[in-house]
Design an enzyme around this catalytic site. Sequence first.
Site, short mmCIF file in Angstrom:
data_model
loop_
_atom_site.label_atom_id
_atom_site.label_comp_id
_atom_site.label_asym_id
_atom_site.label_seq_id
_atom_site.Cartn_x
_atom_site.Cartn_y
_atom_site.Cartn_z
CG ASP A 96 54.90 66.95 37.78
OD1 ASP A 96 53.78 66.88 38.31
OD2 ASP A 96 55.51 65.95 37.33
CG ASP A 148 53.79 61.49 41.76
OD1 ASP A 148 54.35 62.01 42.74
OD2 ASP A 148 52.79 60.77 41.85
CG ASP A 174 56.58 63.59 34.40
OD1 ASP A 174 55.80 64.41 34.94
OD2 ASP A 174 56.48 62.37 34.55
O1 LIG Z 1 48.08 62.04 38.30
C1 LIG Z 1 49.09 61.36 38.53
O2 LIG Z 1 49.57 60.55 37.74
C2 LIG Z 1 49.78 61.49 39.90
C3 LIG Z 1 50.94 62.46 39.84
O3 LIG Z 1 50.59 63.74 39.46
P1 LIG Z 1 51.74 64.83 39.13
O4 LIG Z 1 52.57 64.24 38.02
O5 LIG Z 1 52.56 65.07 40.41
O6 LIG Z 1 50.94 66.03 38.73
O7 LIG Z 1 48.85 61.91 40.92
C4 LIG Z 1 47.94 60.93 41.40
O8 LIG Z 1 48.64 59.78 41.85
C5 LIG Z 1 49.56 60.03 42.93
C6 LIG Z 1 50.28 58.74 43.26
O9 LIG Z 1 50.92 58.21 42.14
C7 LIG Z 1 48.83 60.57 44.15
O10 LIG Z 1 49.79 60.88 45.13
C8 LIG Z 1 48.01 61.80 43.78
O11 LIG Z 1 47.16 62.19 44.84
C9 LIG Z 1 47.15 61.53 42.55
O12 LIG Z 1 46.50 62.72 42.13
#
Ligand SMILES: O=C(O)[C@@H](COP(=O)(O)O)O[C@H]1O[C@H](CO)[C@@H](O)[C@H](O)[C@H]1O
Length: 256
Positions: free
Chosen positions: A8, A10, A196
């Site tokens: 993953d 973020d 996470d």
């Molecule tokens: O869904 C979410 O909380 C985040 C992160 O997703 P992951 O934990 O990487 O699957 O993804 C969204 O937000 C991001 C920015 O914080 C963007 O970069 C993504 O495009 C969006 O899907």
Amino acid sequence: MPLLVFTDLDGTLLSHEDYDWRAALPALTRLKTIGAGVIMASSKTAPEIEVLQQETGLSDWPAIVENGAGLLDKRDNARAQHDDYARLRAELDSLPDALRKFFRGFGDMSVSQIAEVTGLAEASATLAARRRFSEPGTWSGATKELETFQAHLKARGIFAREGGRFLTLSFGKTKADQMARIITRYTPHNTVALGDAPNDIEMLQAADFGIIVANPHRTPLPLLKGEDTGRVLRTDRSGPEGWNEAMLSLLARLHL
Ligand SMILES: O=C(O)[C@@H](COP(=O)(O)O)O[C@H]1O[C@H](CO)[C@@H](O)[C@H](O)[C@H]1O
């Protein structure tokens, strides 16, 4: 292929606060040295992930994008994947206003507003807005209304999954569905998954080893199957620091 790592982004490989990954460089370098593959698996879009693959030197690998609803794969013609985004937005807009008003999707925001809610720079927010299969957003209603919202979505074939920060809607596939396809292609000796958030659970459970990366910004994941036997581990440190530490100690444990 000794090892295939599914990660993953973020809150896992990338820091929740500033999206930096460099604390994981020692483990990433070691993985490259032993010939292991690293597959990014995120709710981010393909254009966002392409940039991160270039920065981290992982462009040779496919990636799981938009929460598993799409695949970034240079060997495949990505255009052959059917875009669901317009249909997703249309279904969302057909919901009763009493529910619809609580969900604010990226499609309801300008690029500056996406930058504001995510903390991404405008250039990155532009790439986050280029969606083909899924819609992330914020929910401002109560939990009870969220359940009704999800029931309405389900009747339309749409599932809502919680990522590091947002609730992401899509027509059903998970990160683990794409993971299974990639494993069939590379036939690795071992697999590891790191995550996470709730949208990582299937992946953490499907891998030979799962690593739950601590994220102090969200409710900890529930106890997963395999935590009692050491097949699933939890890091003490968060984001790329936790990623690095846990990966290096797992590699030592596997004698890799
Ligand atoms: O869904 C979410 O909380 C985040 C992160 O997703 P992951 O934990 O990487 O699957 O993804 C969204 O937000 C991001 C920015 O914080 C963007 O970069 C993504 O495009 C969006 O899907």
